[in-house]
Design an enzyme around this catalytic site. Structure first.
Site, short mmCIF file in Angstrom:
data_model
loop_
_atom_site.label_atom_id
_atom_site.label_comp_id
_atom_site.label_asym_id
_atom_site.label_seq_id
_atom_site.Cartn_x
_atom_site.Cartn_y
_atom_site.Cartn_z
N LYS A 52 0.84 -1.20 0.00
CA LYS A 52 0.00 0.00 0.00
C LYS A 52 0.88 1.26 0.00
CE LYS A 52 -3.79 -2.43 2.24
NZ LYS A 52 -4.52 -2.74 3.47
N GLN A 96 -4.27 -1.75 9.73
CA GLN A 96 -4.21 -3.06 9.08
C GLN A 96 -4.82 -4.13 9.99
OE1 GLN A 96 -3.15 -3.62 5.85
NE2 GLN A 96 -3.84 -5.73 6.14
N ASP A 119 -10.78 2.94 4.42
CA ASP A 119 -11.11 1.52 4.25
C ASP A 119 -12.63 1.33 4.19
OD1 ASP A 119 -9.00 -0.22 3.88
OD2 ASP A 119 -8.51 -0.36 6.02
#
Ligand code: NAD
Length: 293
Positions: A52, A96, A119
């Protein structure tokens, strides 16, 4: 049968994002900025976060990578999140997952400011998605929509069957496919672990989106001729003949299903490659204040 090429589409998306970043900077704006927090040393998670961060660099985003030890307490993690929430130079924040067992993903997700939750996991953003309001759609369902769109696949009035009802894939996917938009306007059936006569239902699908997490579960006899099949599953299977020692399989038995399909996503090379592009799209939206002004 036409293969849906996730690599090509994700490259195209990254190119478009990079161009927009250049435009923003040439007009005196600043580069979008994504922060990623990782707790612990899980190998797969480290790889995901590194990918990412690398992709941020490729498109000209700024990125901040906060690595915290396994022993981080909830209070310490919440403090890091607060610092980023309060930092006006950072547009998007991801934590994460999975987290070490002593930390609650629900608590952590809810601590992220909804306007920075690129997200799209915060309940406010999920609620906005369900109400068709401007929001950050989570990466995997967003990636699937983008593939359908870029291949001009007709979805209105089609029967879309989604296998799986998880919060990150099946559930949002099914909601998005029936909404009054494109891609969308499908008649949706959601199948899950308690569904009876699964193959009777899947055989009626014009569009079959498979996210149940079982390697090669969907076989040719479960699919209608001319269907569009989107395989979300990813499984690493040990394979001594490969240099890496493993091969990747999807939830669909590709060799036997693909000849029957109008379109199909391969694994690897399909949906999986779209997720980073979706995350960067959301970060760009955050920087442009397109969702929350
Ligand atoms: P999950 O385990 O949270 O959910 C699986 C769902 O499938 C459940 O809702 C369950 O009810 C349903 N299910 C299980 N067995 C079934 C059966 N026999 N018949 C019908 N339904 C059944 O999984 P998830 O997180 O949604 O992930 C699904 C798959 O997608 C996994 O292979 C995962 O690795 C993959 N995935 C890929 C990406 C990507 O970027 N491509 C992202 C997330 C998940």
């Amino acid at each position: 049968m036409q293969l849906i090429d996730g690599k090509q589409i994700s490259e195209q998306l990254l190119g478009e994002i990079a161009q927009e970043v250049q435009d923003i900077i040439s007009k005196g704006g600043r580069a979008p900025h994504l922060a990623a927090i990782i707790v612990g040393q899980d190998g797969a998670s480290l790889t995901y976060v590194n990918n990412k961060v690398k992709s941020c660099e490729r498109v000209g985003f700024k990125s901040t990578h906060v690595a915290l030890p396994d022993t981080t307490t909830e209070a310490e993690l919440l403090l890091e999140i607060k610092k980023i929430n309060d930092n006006p130079d950072i547009d998007g924040l991801i934590v994460q997952l999975p987290l070490p067992k002593h930390l609650s993903a629900d608590t952590v997700i809810q601590a992220i400011a909804p306007e920075k939750d690129v997200d799209g996991f915060h309940p406010i953003n999920v609620g906005r998605m369900a109400l068709s309001m401007p929001t950050y759609i989570s990466a995997t369902p967003n990636g699937v929509l983008e593939l359908l769109k870029r291949y001009n696949i007709e979805t209105a009035g089609k029967h879309c069957v989604v296998i799986g009802r998880s919060n990150i894939v099946g559930s949002p996917m099914s909601i998005l496919m029936y909404q009054n938009s494109y891609p969308g306007n499908s008649t949706v059936t959601v199948c899950h672990s308690r569904t009876q006569n699964l193959s009777e239902i899947t055989k009626t699908a014009d569009i079959l989106i498979v996210a149940l997490g079982k390697p090669e579960f969907v076989t040719a006899d479960m699919v209608k001729d001319g269907a569009v099949v989107i395989d979300v599953g990813i499984h690493r299977i040990a394979d001594a003949s490969k240099k890496s020692g493993f091969k990747l399989l999807g939830d669909v038995k590709f060799d036997e299903v693909s000849p029957k399909c109008a379109y199909i996503t391969p694994v690897p090379g399909g949906v999986g490659l779209m997720t980073i592009a979706s995350l960067l799209t959301n970060t760009l939206k955050a920087a442009k204040k397109e969702v929350y002004s």
